[in-house]
Each structure stands twice: as structure tokens, then as C-alpha cells.
Design an enzyme around this catalytic site. Structure first.
Site, PDB file in Angstrom:
ATOM      1  N   TYR A  20       7.360  -7.889 -18.704  1.00 33.10           N
ATOM      2  CA  TYR A  20       6.059  -8.576 -18.803  1.00 33.10           C
ATOM      3  C   TYR A  20       5.288  -8.419 -17.494  1.00 33.10           C
ATOM      4  O   TYR A  20       4.094  -8.067 -17.509  1.00 33.10           O
ATOM      5  CB  TYR A  20       6.323 -10.055 -19.101  1.00 33.10           C
TER       6      TYR A  20
HETATM    7  N1  LIG Z   1       0.120 -19.205 -21.895  1.00 33.40           N
HETATM    8  C1  LIG Z   1       0.460 -18.800 -20.691  1.00 33.40           C
HETATM    9  O1  LIG Z   1       1.217 -19.468 -19.980  1.00 33.40           O
HETATM   10  C2  LIG Z   1      -0.118 -17.521 -20.135  1.00 33.40           C
HETATM   11  C3  LIG Z   1      -0.116 -17.332 -18.744  1.00 33.40           C
HETATM   12  C4  LIG Z   1      -0.620 -16.136 -18.232  1.00 33.40           C
HETATM   13  C5  LIG Z   1      -1.132 -15.178 -19.084  1.00 33.40           C
HETATM   14  N2  LIG Z   1      -1.118 -15.385 -20.423  1.00 33.40           N
HETATM   15  C6  LIG Z   1      -1.638 -14.324 -21.280  1.00 33.40           C
HETATM   16  O2  LIG Z   1      -2.663 -14.850 -22.093  1.00 33.40           O
HETATM   17  C7  LIG Z   1      -2.740 -14.106 -23.308  1.00 33.40           C
HETATM   18  C8  LIG Z   1      -2.769 -15.083 -24.478  1.00 33.40           C
HETATM   19  O3  LIG Z   1      -1.555 -15.776 -24.494  1.00 33.40           O
HETATM   20  P1  LIG Z   1      -1.354 -17.200 -25.172  1.00 33.40           P
HETATM   21  O4  LIG Z   1      -0.679 -18.045 -24.186  1.00 33.40           O
HETATM   22  O5  LIG Z   1      -2.599 -17.657 -25.806  1.00 33.40           O
HETATM   23  O6  LIG Z   1      -0.259 -16.791 -26.273  1.00 33.40           O
HETATM   24  P2  LIG Z   1      -0.133 -17.114 -27.839  1.00 33.40           P
HETATM   25  O7  LIG Z   1       1.233 -16.654 -28.233  1.00 33.40           O
HETATM   26  O8  LIG Z   1      -0.536 -18.522 -28.106  1.00 33.40           O
HETATM   27  O9  LIG Z   1      -1.255 -16.166 -28.477  1.00 33.40           O
HETATM   28  C9  LIG Z   1      -1.129 -14.776 -28.443  1.00 33.40           C
HETATM   29  C10 LIG Z   1      -1.775 -14.197 -29.681  1.00 33.40           C
HETATM   30  O10 LIG Z   1      -1.620 -12.772 -29.635  1.00 33.40           O
HETATM   31  C11 LIG Z   1      -1.246 -12.324 -30.933  1.00 33.40           C
HETATM   32  N3  LIG Z   1      -0.519 -11.054 -30.838  1.00 33.40           N
HETATM   33  C12 LIG Z   1       0.744 -10.854 -30.382  1.00 33.40           C
HETATM   34  N4  LIG Z   1       1.078  -9.565 -30.510  1.00 33.40           N
HETATM   35  C13 LIG Z   1       0.001  -8.930 -31.044  1.00 33.40           C
HETATM   36  C14 LIG Z   1      -0.249  -7.594 -31.422  1.00 33.40           C
HETATM   37  N5  LIG Z   1       0.678  -6.645 -31.308  1.00 33.40           N
HETATM   38  N6  LIG Z   1      -1.477  -7.287 -31.924  1.00 33.40           N
HETATM   39  C15 LIG Z   1      -2.416  -8.250 -32.083  1.00 33.40           C
HETATM   40  N7  LIG Z   1      -2.221  -9.548 -31.759  1.00 33.40           N
HETATM   41  C16 LIG Z   1      -1.013  -9.870 -31.253  1.00 33.40           C
HETATM   42  C17 LIG Z   1      -0.379 -13.442 -31.489  1.00 33.40           C
HETATM   43  O11 LIG Z   1      -0.277 -13.389 -32.905  1.00 33.40           O
HETATM   44  C18 LIG Z   1      -1.119 -14.677 -30.986  1.00 33.40           C
HETATM   45  O12 LIG Z   1      -2.086 -15.116 -31.903  1.00 33.40           O
HETATM   46  C19 LIG Z   1      -1.535 -13.172 -23.316  1.00 33.40           C
HETATM   47  O13 LIG Z   1      -1.942 -11.881 -22.916  1.00 33.40           O
HETATM   48  C20 LIG Z   1      -0.619 -13.771 -22.276  1.00 33.40           C
HETATM   49  O14 LIG Z   1       0.227 -12.827 -21.686  1.00 33.40           O
HETATM   50  C21 LIG Z   1      -0.628 -16.537 -20.972  1.00 33.40           C
END
Ligand SMILES: NC(=O)c1ccc[n+]([C@@H]2O[C@H](COP(=O)([O-])OP(=O)(O)OC[C@H]3O[C@@H](n4cnc5c(N)ncnc54)[C@H](O)[C@@H]3O)[C@@H](O)[C@H]2O)c1
Length: 254
Positions: free
Chosen positions: A161
Site C-alpha cells: 500500500y
Molecule cells: N480511510 C483512511 O484511513 C484513508 C487514509 C489515507 C488514504 N485513504 C485513501 O482514500 C481513498 C478512499 O478510501 P476510503 O477510506 O474511503 O475507503 P472505502 O473502503 O470506504 O472506499 C473505497 C471505495 O473504493 C471502491 N473500490 C475498491 N476497489 C475498487 C476498484 N478496483 N475499482 C473501483 N472501485 C474500487 C470500494 O468499493 C469503495 O467504495 C483510498 O484511496 C484510500 O487508500 C484512506
């Protein structure tokens, strides 16, 4: 928290939010609709997409397109469907991502590694590759790539990641420079942990480790991420490009 919300005018813009069915992406979709944009969410979780569209439709013109962004053909198809439903895409939020399993690098399952890179890094490439030519043609675009503080700092037991997210930061720098002579801004966002479903993929110890490193001492709210993204997508964000907008509550100050 009861904060005043600054109006950002995105009327007339068409936005794509990948992973917009829940979490940070859904908060971004809500915010963009409230700012006047028409919004396409691309996701692969059909149940979450349905629920999201029901909610989002009350805020403006929103549509969901199924897309597994790890597959280049699926991205191309979602883009074509979006363009025929709406119009050319002005705003792209590359937000979809997975964390993958927690394990030391030497024990990491190569298939899991490959899947994380395919979704978190290659997917961003596929989306930009398909949508940027039209932005160049129209000399307008705003792109936000949602990376992570993990991409700057590296997190133990999350090398895949962290590496994919570091790749997204480098992609952002390169593409920002490539497009700098156009009215196109390409920037990245590096959040620290937000309370979303992605945390289910991590161990409690990992979440505690990450949160312990945040001087703010709390999770970032998805609305705080959406507020920063709304500015990054606005006309007014017309100079900064190839940069990383930090959202780590003080964990990183660069
Ligand atoms: N939540 C955290 O702590 C955090 C921190 C830093 C960065 N992020 C980043 O923020 C972004 C959103 O994360 P989140 O926390 O909302 O996660 P989440 O799991 O709530 O949402 C992620 C979404 O992406 C979709 N997804 C996954 N694989 C996919 C694919 N192959 N094609 C299309 N859609 C796909 C999922 O179905 C989901 O709806 C991500 O890139 C994550 O790495 C999150």
C-alpha cells in the site's frame, strides 16, 4: 463539529469520483454536488453504489457506473458511458483504493501485492490516460489523486500500500509537470486515517500505530477531506500543480 462551509462554485462542471460509493469518495461526491457539479461515481460495490445514488440524487445530478479500475477496458468503458450520459469530464478524483492485508514484506503474498498495485496505482494511470486527452483538447481540467500519508512515510506491514501510494505521488508530480502549460491542475492528497470501511482491512494495532502518530490526536473526518478536494478542483486552484496537499493532522509537514 459545527464548521462554517465555504462555497466553492463548480456549476457546469462534470466530475468523476472513483470509489465514490462510500467513505471519502462519497463525502467528496456529496460536496461536489452541493457545489453545483454533475457527478459520476465509478465503483465496483453494486449495493453501496445503489444506496449512494439514492442519497446523492437528492443533491443534484448523480449517476453510478460500475468499474473495476484495475482493468483498463473497464475504465475505458466507464469513461465512454459517462461522456455519453453527461459530457466531457472536467474534474477527476482518483479516490478508489484498497489497503490490502497486513503482513511483513518478506511474508507478503505476491498476489495481494499485485492486486494492491493494480488498483491503487495502475488504476490511477488508467483513469488519467483515458480522461486527460479530452482535458487537453478543451484546455481545462482539475485532477485530485487521493494517496495517503503512508506514501510519504511508509507504514510497517503495509509495504504494498505504501509503495503504491508513493507511486501515486510520483505520478502526480510527473503528470502535473507534463500538463503545466494547460489550465489543468494535477495534485495529490495525503490523508491520515479516516474512519471508513478501509480500516476493516487493517489490524487494530496498525490503526493505533497510525493514529498515535497524528498530532491532532484524532481521525480526519471525511468532510474535511471533501472540503480540501473541493478547493483542489475549483477554478481558483489555478497555479499549484504536481503538488501534494497534506491532510495528516501534523504527522507530515511537507
Ligand atoms: N480511510 C483512511 O484511513 C484513508 C487514509 C489515507 C488514504 N485513504 C485513501 O482514500 C481513498 C478512499 O478510501 P476510503 O477510506 O474511503 O475507503 P472505502 O473502503 O470506504 O472506499 C473505497 C471505495 O473504493 C471502491 N473500490 C475498491 N476497489 C475498487 C476498484 N478496483 N475499482 C473501483 N472501485 C474500487 C470500494 O468499493 C469503495 O467504495 C483510498 O484511496 C484510500 O487508500 C484512506
Amino acid at each position: 463539529m459545527n464548521r462554517r462551509i465555504n462555497a466553492v462554485d463548480l456549476s457546469g462542471r462534470v466530475a468523476v469520483v472513483t470509489g465514490g460509493a462510500q467513505g471519502i469518495g462519497l463525502a467528496v461526491a456529496r460536496r461536489l454536488l452541493s457545489s453545483g457539479a454533475r457527478v459520476a461515481i465509478w465503483d465496483l460495490d453494486k449495493a453501496a453504489m445503489e444506496a449512494a445514488i439514492q442519497e446523492l440524487s437528492a443533491l443534484g445530478e448523480a449517476r453510478a457506473f460500475w468499474c473495476d479500475q484495475a482493468r483498463i477496458e473497464a475504465v475505458d468503458e466507464a469513461a465512454t458511458e459517462t461522456e455519453s450520459a453527461f459530457d466531457a469530464v472536467d474534474l477527476l478524483v482518483n479516490n478508489a483504493g484498497i489497503a490490502g492485508p497486513a503482513a511483513p514484506l518478506v511474508e507478503y503474498d505476491p498476489n495481494a501485492w499485485q492486486q494492491i498495485v493494480d488498483i491503487d496505482l495502475n488504476g490511477v494511470f488508467y483513469c488519467c490516460r483515458r480522461l486527460v486527452p479530452n482535458m487537453i483538447e478543451r484546455n481545462y481540467g482539475r485532477i485530485v489523486n487521493v494517496a495517503s500519508v503512508a506514501g510519504k512515510e511508509g507504514n510497517p506491514n503495509a509495504a504494498a500500500y505504501s509503495s503504491a501510494k508513493a507511486g501515486v505521488l510520483a505520478l502526480t508530480k510527473s503528470l502535473g509537470k507534463e500538463l503545466a502549460s494547460h489550465d489543468i491542475a494535477v495534485n495529490a492528497l495525503t490523508p491520515s486515517p479516516a474512519r471508513t470501511r478501509i480500516l476493516d482491512q487493517l489490524t487494530e494495532a496498525q490503526v493505533a500505530y497510525m493514529l498515535g502518530k497524528v498530532p491532532r490526536g484524532r481521525f480526519v473526518e471525511v468532510e474535511e477531506a471533501a472540503a480540501m478536494v473541493a478547493f483542489m478542483l475549483s477554478d481558483e486552484n489555478s497555479f499549484t500543480t504536481g503538488a501534494t496537499f497534506d491532510l495528516s493532522g501534523g504527522r507530515t509537514t511537507y
